[in-house]
Scaffold this active site. Sequence first.
Site, mmCIF file in Angstrom:
data_model
loop_
_atom_site.group_PDB
_atom_site.id
_atom_site.type_symbol
_atom_site.label_atom_id
_atom_site.label_comp_id
_atom_site.label_asym_id
_atom_site.label_seq_id
_atom_site.Cartn_x
_atom_site.Cartn_y
_atom_site.Cartn_z
ATOM 1 N N PRO A 99 3.829 57.286 -51.830
ATOM 2 C CA PRO A 99 4.004 55.910 -52.142
ATOM 3 C C PRO A 99 2.484 55.453 -51.804
ATOM 4 C CG PRO A 99 5.904 56.415 -50.649
ATOM 5 C CD PRO A 99 4.622 57.668 -50.499
ATOM 6 N N GLU A 100 1.695 55.206 -52.970
ATOM 7 C CA GLU A 100 0.425 54.539 -52.740
ATOM 8 C C GLU A 100 0.629 53.048 -53.303
ATOM 9 O OE1 GLU A 100 -2.740 56.919 -54.638
ATOM 10 O OE2 GLU A 100 -1.503 58.738 -54.365
#
Length: 290
Positions: A2-3
Amino acid sequence: MPELPEVEHVRRTLVPHLVGRSLTVQTIGRADVIRGADGHRFRRSCRLLRQRLLDGGTVTCLGRLGKHLWIETEGGRRLDVHLGMTGRLTLVRPGRSLTGVPHVHVTWRIGTREQDEYDRLVFQDPRRFGCLRPFGNGAGHQWVILDRLGPDGLTIKARELEARMIARHRPLKAALLDQQIVAGLGNIYVDESLHRAGLHPLTRCCAVNREQYVLLGRSIRAILRQAVVHDGTTLRDYIDSEGRPGRFRSKLKVYGRAGLPCLKCQQPLHTLQVAQRTTVYCPQCQPASL
DNA sequence: CCGTAGACCCGGGGTG
DNA sequence: GATGGCCGGGTCTACG
C-alpha cells in the site's frame, strides 16, 4: 505495497460507507497494533482505548497524506491508519461471519441506514508492520508523524521537490523513498517515476537541474494519478475496502520486469540495489550522470 | 575537530 | 532458508 495510490483508493471506497455513520468498537484483538502518538505501544484503560479508537463517534471525513489514512469523527477525534506491507481496512456485509478470519486486530460496528451494504469495518494485518494511531482532540498532543511528512506526491510541485532535494548529496532514489521529502512513494512508484522521467536512480540530487526536476515532478504526479485511476497495484496481498485487487500491475513499465525489454527502447532492464531496495531501471533511457 | 547527513543493518511476523 | 511492496532505531562513516 500500500503506497499512495492504494491508500487513496481505499479512502475513496470507504467514504460512501463511513461518512455520516457512527462507529462502535466491537472487538480488539491484538492491542499492540495500536500506538500512542509517540510511536510506542498504547497503555491505557480499555475504556480509554476504545474512546481513542473513535468509539461512539460519527465519521465526518476521511483524510490522507502520503501513505497515511485517517478517520475523523465529530468532536475532532482522529485515527491514523497505516497499512504497512500487508494491512487491510475492509468492509463486511451483515451476517457474514469473521470467525476463522486470521489476523483481525480491530473491528467496528457501523451505524448503518436502511440501504447500507455493510455493517462492519475491519482492520487486519498478518505481519503487523501496520498500525493504528489515535491523534487529534482527546489523544493529547499533535501528531508528530504527520508534521514530519513532506508534501503529498499526488500534487507535489516541481519547485517543492527541487527545494527539498537540491542540497542533498544522496541518490535520487533514496531521497524519493524518504517520506519527509515527498509523502507516498514506495519502491514500486519510485522506480516507475524515475523511468518515466528518464533519470538514473543513482543520480545525486544535487546534480539534477531545474528542467529535470520539472520532469520528475510531472512524472511522479502522472504515475500516481494513473495508478489511482486503476485502483492501485496488487502484487499479492493488497485489496481495497470492498475486497477488490488493484489493476495497475499490468501497466508497470519497470517494477518486476528485470531482464525484460524496456517498453520504450527494447533494451533489457537492469537491476541495482539502492538504499537496500531492489531497483529496476533502463540503462539506455535512464543514463547515469554522476 | 565537530556536527550532521546518510549509508547500512536489524527486528518485527507471515508465507512458501 | 529466503523473502516484496514498510518503518524506526542503532551505529558507523564521510564530508563540509
